[in-house]
Motif scaffolding. Structure first.
Motif, PDB file in Angstrom:
ATOM      1  N   ASP A  97      71.797  86.504  89.532  1.00  0.00           N
ATOM      2  CA  ASP A  97      72.859  87.480  89.240  1.00  0.00           C
ATOM      3  C   ASP A  97      72.909  87.987  90.858  1.00  0.00           C
ATOM      4  O   ASP A  97      74.036  87.980  91.402  1.00  0.00           O
ATOM      5  N   LEU A  98      71.883  88.351  91.590  1.00  0.00           N
ATOM      6  CA  LEU A  98      72.095  89.161  92.567  1.00  0.00           C
ATOM      7  C   LEU A  98      72.310  87.759  93.705  1.00  0.00           C
ATOM      8  O   LEU A  98      73.230  88.222  94.694  1.00  0.00           O
ATOM      9  N   ALA A 141      67.449  90.413  95.462  1.00  0.00           N
ATOM     10  CA  ALA A 141      67.293  88.955  94.739  1.00  0.00           C
ATOM     11  C   ALA A 141      65.918  88.338  95.094  1.00  0.00           C
ATOM     12  O   ALA A 141      65.373  87.779  94.194  1.00  0.00           O
ATOM     13  N   ARG A 142      65.302  88.312  96.418  1.00  0.00           N
ATOM     14  CA  ARG A 142      63.958  87.837  96.529  1.00  0.00           C
ATOM     15  C   ARG A 142      63.027  88.515  96.003  1.00  0.00           C
ATOM     16  O   ARG A 142      61.919  87.906  95.506  1.00  0.00           O
ATOM     17  N   LYS A 143      63.331  89.708  96.029  1.00  0.00           N
ATOM     18  CA  LYS A 143      62.249  90.547  95.349  1.00  0.00           C
ATOM     19  C   LYS A 143      62.239  90.210  93.786  1.00  0.00           C
ATOM     20  O   LYS A 143      60.921  90.160  93.181  1.00  0.00           O
ATOM     21  N   SER A 172      68.023  79.154  97.626  1.00  0.00           N
ATOM     22  CA  SER A 172      67.308  79.989  96.690  1.00  0.00           C
ATOM     23  C   SER A 172      67.907  80.207  95.366  1.00  0.00           C
ATOM     24  O   SER A 172      67.061  79.989  94.326  1.00  0.00           O
ATOM     25  N   LEU A 173      69.179  80.023  95.239  1.00  0.00           N
ATOM     26  CA  LEU A 173      69.933  80.062  93.756  1.00  0.00           C
ATOM     27  C   LEU A 173      69.697  78.757  93.307  1.00  0.00           C
ATOM     28  O   LEU A 173      69.245  78.751  92.067  1.00  0.00           O
ATOM     29  N   ALA A 174      69.668  77.569  93.869  1.00  0.00           N
ATOM     30  CA  ALA A 174      69.477  76.474  93.288  1.00  0.00           C
ATOM     31  C   ALA A 174      67.972  76.410  92.573  1.00  0.00           C
ATOM     32  O   ALA A 174      67.733  75.973  91.453  1.00  0.00           O
ATOM     33  N   THR A 175      66.905  76.868  93.550  1.00  0.00           N
ATOM     34  CA  THR A 175      65.599  76.805  92.968  1.00  0.00           C
ATOM     35  C   THR A 175      65.436  77.949  91.807  1.00  0.00           C
ATOM     36  O   THR A 175      64.934  77.470  90.677  1.00  0.00           O
ATOM     37  N   ALA A 176      66.074  78.975  91.941  1.00  0.00           N
ATOM     38  CA  ALA A 176      66.126  79.808  90.596  1.00  0.00           C
ATOM     39  C   ALA A 176      66.608  79.434  89.426  1.00  0.00           C
ATOM     40  O   ALA A 176      66.001  79.494  88.399  1.00  0.00           O
ATOM     41  N   CYS A 177      67.679  78.824  89.684  1.00  0.00           N
ATOM     42  CA  CYS A 177      68.049  78.026  88.555  1.00  0.00           C
ATOM     43  C   CYS A 177      67.476  76.880  87.777  1.00  0.00           C
ATOM     44  O   CYS A 177      67.277  76.890  86.624  1.00  0.00           O
ATOM     45  N   TYR A 178      67.030  76.213  88.765  1.00  0.00           N
ATOM     46  CA  TYR A 178      65.815  74.984  88.190  1.00  0.00           C
ATOM     47  C   TYR A 178      64.698  75.580  87.544  1.00  0.00           C
ATOM     48  O   TYR A 178      64.545  75.297  86.559  1.00  0.00           O
ATOM     49  N   PRO A 213      66.671  88.707  80.168  1.00  0.00           N
ATOM     50  CA  PRO A 213      67.775  88.975  81.125  1.00  0.00           C
ATOM     51  C   PRO A 213      67.265  90.431  81.490  1.00  0.00           C
ATOM     52  O   PRO A 213      66.665  91.357  80.694  1.00  0.00           O
ATOM     53  N   ILE A 214      67.729  90.828  82.606  1.00  0.00           N
ATOM     54  CA  ILE A 214      67.755  92.101  83.317  1.00  0.00           C
ATOM     55  C   ILE A 214      68.959  92.605  83.434  1.00  0.00           C
ATOM     56  O   ILE A 214      69.814  92.061  84.078  1.00  0.00           O
ATOM     57  N   PHE A 215      69.164  93.989  82.643  1.00  0.00           N
ATOM     58  CA  PHE A 215      70.601  94.393  82.670  1.00  0.00           C
ATOM     59  C   PHE A 215      70.652  95.296  83.886  1.00  0.00           C
ATOM     60  O   PHE A 215      69.965  96.219  83.838  1.00  0.00           O
TER      61      PHE A 215
END
Length: 160
Positions: free
Chosen positions: A59-60, A45-47, A77-83, A25-27
């Motif tokens: 989160d972003l 978010a992409r970075k 992008s969010l679906a891929t990151a979650c996966y 986790p990044i806070f």
């Protein structure tokens, strides 16, 4: 072996798809400055995603969706990151939304089916994959994953 295509990224389920992914986790500390705009959030978010900081990227992207709830690129992008972060529930949520935002596209349906296969929810996988095939009858990943789901359900009929 289950193969899924996520935003042109092939992932093999038998391998550990997150072995090189940093999910620590990044806070982020909120600043007193103006809230970030949509473009700034998606760039950040992409970075974060490129650096494999998936929690920060998620989160972003979620913040960006608060500003633009129907943005297709952010949902993808969010679906891929979650996966990749092994948040299959989150991935299912966003791929499902993509099926509503892009009803003629097969990709989200196929990705849903692949995730349902990973979760051993084979009946849902069959349904999603058939929707994908209905939209693109030449999608090899859809047929491959449909065969896996039907075999797991002991359905020996042709995978169509």
């Amino acid at each position: 072996m289950i193969v899924a295509c996520f935003a042109n990224l092939k992932v093999r389920a038998e391998a550990d798809p997150v072995s090189s992914v940093n999910v620590v986790p990044i806070f982020r500390t909120e600043s007193l400055m103006e809230p970030a705009d949509f473009d700034t959030l998606t760039k950040q978010a992409r970075k974060a995603f490129q650096k494999k900081n998936l929690i920060e990227a998620i989160d972003l992207f979620e913040e960006a969706l608060e500003l633009e709830p129907d943005d297709i690129d952010v949902h993808e992008s969010l679906a891929t990151a979650c996966y990749l972060a092994q948040d299959h529930t989150g991935a299912i949520k966003h791929f499902t939304r993509l099926t509503q935002l892009k009803p003629r596209d097969s990709t989200a349906w196929v990705n849903l089916g692949a995730i349902y296969n990973l979760r051993q929810e084979y009946q849902k996988a069959v349904s999603s994959l058939r929707n994908g095939i209905q939209r693109d009858g030449k999608n090899a990943e859809a047929y491959y994953n449909l065969g896996i789901a039907q075999k797991s359900l002991a359905q020996t009929s042709m995978a169509v």
